[in-house]
Scaffold this motif. Structure first.
Motif, mmCIF file in Angstrom:
data_model
loop_
_atom_site.group_PDB
_atom_site.id
_atom_site.type_symbol
_atom_site.label_atom_id
_atom_site.label_comp_id
_atom_site.label_asym_id
_atom_site.label_seq_id
_atom_site.Cartn_x
_atom_site.Cartn_y
_atom_site.Cartn_z
ATOM 1 N N SER A 152 52.797 40.488 6.384
ATOM 2 C CA SER A 152 52.849 40.047 4.988
ATOM 3 C C SER A 152 54.000 39.068 4.844
ATOM 4 O O SER A 152 54.841 38.927 5.727
ATOM 5 N N ARG A 159 62.050 37.940 7.715
ATOM 6 C CA ARG A 159 61.129 38.713 8.567
ATOM 7 C C ARG A 159 61.389 38.390 10.037
ATOM 8 O O ARG A 159 61.460 39.277 10.885
ATOM 9 N N ASP A 193 66.292 44.167 2.466
ATOM 10 C CA ASP A 193 64.967 44.366 1.868
ATOM 11 C C ASP A 193 63.877 44.268 2.931
ATOM 12 O O ASP A 193 62.944 45.071 2.957
ATOM 13 N N GLU A 194 63.999 43.271 3.808
ATOM 14 C CA GLU A 194 63.017 43.124 4.889
ATOM 15 C C GLU A 194 63.107 44.299 5.856
ATOM 16 O O GLU A 194 62.084 44.805 6.325
ATOM 17 N N ASP A 224 63.887 47.319 5.138
ATOM 18 C CA ASP A 224 63.210 48.442 4.483
ATOM 19 C C ASP A 224 61.691 48.364 4.682
ATOM 20 O O ASP A 224 61.030 49.387 4.856
ATOM 21 N N ARG A 225 61.142 47.156 4.661
ATOM 22 C CA ARG A 225 59.698 46.986 4.864
ATOM 23 C C ARG A 225 59.289 47.309 6.301
ATOM 24 O O ARG A 225 58.121 47.547 6.569
ATOM 25 N N GLN A 226 60.244 47.319 7.204
ATOM 26 C CA GLN A 226 59.928 47.574 8.609
ATOM 27 C C GLN A 226 60.335 48.980 9.064
ATOM 28 O O GLN A 226 60.391 49.265 10.260
ATOM 29 N N THR A 227 60.591 49.854 8.116
ATOM 30 C CA THR A 227 60.955 51.232 8.437
ATOM 31 C C THR A 227 59.910 51.845 9.366
ATOM 32 O O THR A 227 58.711 51.707 9.136
ATOM 33 N N TYR A 281 63.791 49.656 14.842
ATOM 34 C CA TYR A 281 64.318 49.702 13.464
ATOM 35 C C TYR A 281 65.762 50.189 13.440
ATOM 36 O O TYR A 281 66.614 49.621 12.766
#
Length: 196
Positions: A14, A29, A62-63, A65-68, A73
């Motif tokens: 995304s 990203r 923020d990015e 967090d999207r890749q948790t 990670y």
């Protein structure tokens, strides 16, 4: 066509952006993807560089967090906590990573020391104990003028009470204990003196 040196990963992507007409992942990203997968030395250097280039740390978090839950990670999360906009070169970042990995107290990047009215900057410093560490690159610390330029700077820092240590590419990549060991000993000695 299958090739043994090629490993294909599939995942939903995304936040794609167009750069020069090419569809790609965003800077944040890409940075987090690389921080998850690079070796730790290069990953910290990359994150420091992203901050220097104006990428906001909150956007990187923020990015992240999207890749948790993705592979790497935990590494990216830890290194993002260490990332610092003050690092001035990738090798300074790698040197700092070696210090962190060795368990030394967190060094401060780009410490300013006033010596006789002249501001001298150290790549890394532990101000509490007046201990400094500079990365010596062949590009900036060699040639006919190197000693003429570097020795008076070193002497001024020593006169101001600083203990100076130096790292090179060889020591950072192959033998970090060359600079870590003496710094660790100097910090331990300073701590003993201050508690006596």
């Amino acid at each position: 066509m299958s090739r043994p040196e090629l490993v294909v990963h599939r995942e939903k992507t995304s936040g794609l952006v167009r750069v020069g007409g090419v569809l790609t992942t965003s800077a944040a990203r890409t940075a987090i993807d690389l921080a998850r997968n690079y070796n730790r030395l290069d990953a910290l250097a990359l994150l420091d560089r992203c901050l220097q280039r104006g990428l906001d740390k909150r956007v990187l978090y923020d990015e992240l967090d999207r890749q948790t839950g993705k592979r790497g990670y935990r590494q990216a999360s830890e290194l993002l906590g260490y990332a610092d906009v003050r690092a001035e070169s990738p090798m300074e970042s790698r040197t700092r990573m070696r210090c962190i990995h060795a368990g030394l107290p967190m060094p401060t990047p780009q410490v300013v020391v006033w010596c006789g009215g002249v501001a001298r900057r150290l790549d890394l410093g532990w101000e509490e104990w007046l201990i400094g560490l500079d990365f010596e690159s062949a590009q900036f610390h060699s040639g006919a003028d190197a000693a003429t330029r570097d020795n008076p700077r070193h002497n001024a820092l020593v006169l101001a009470g600083w203990q100076m240590y130096y790292a090179t590419a060889g020591s950072v990549y192959r033998n970090p204990e060359q600079f870590i060991g003496p710094i660790r000993a100097a910090i331990e000695l300073a701590r003993r003196r201050s508690s006596a």
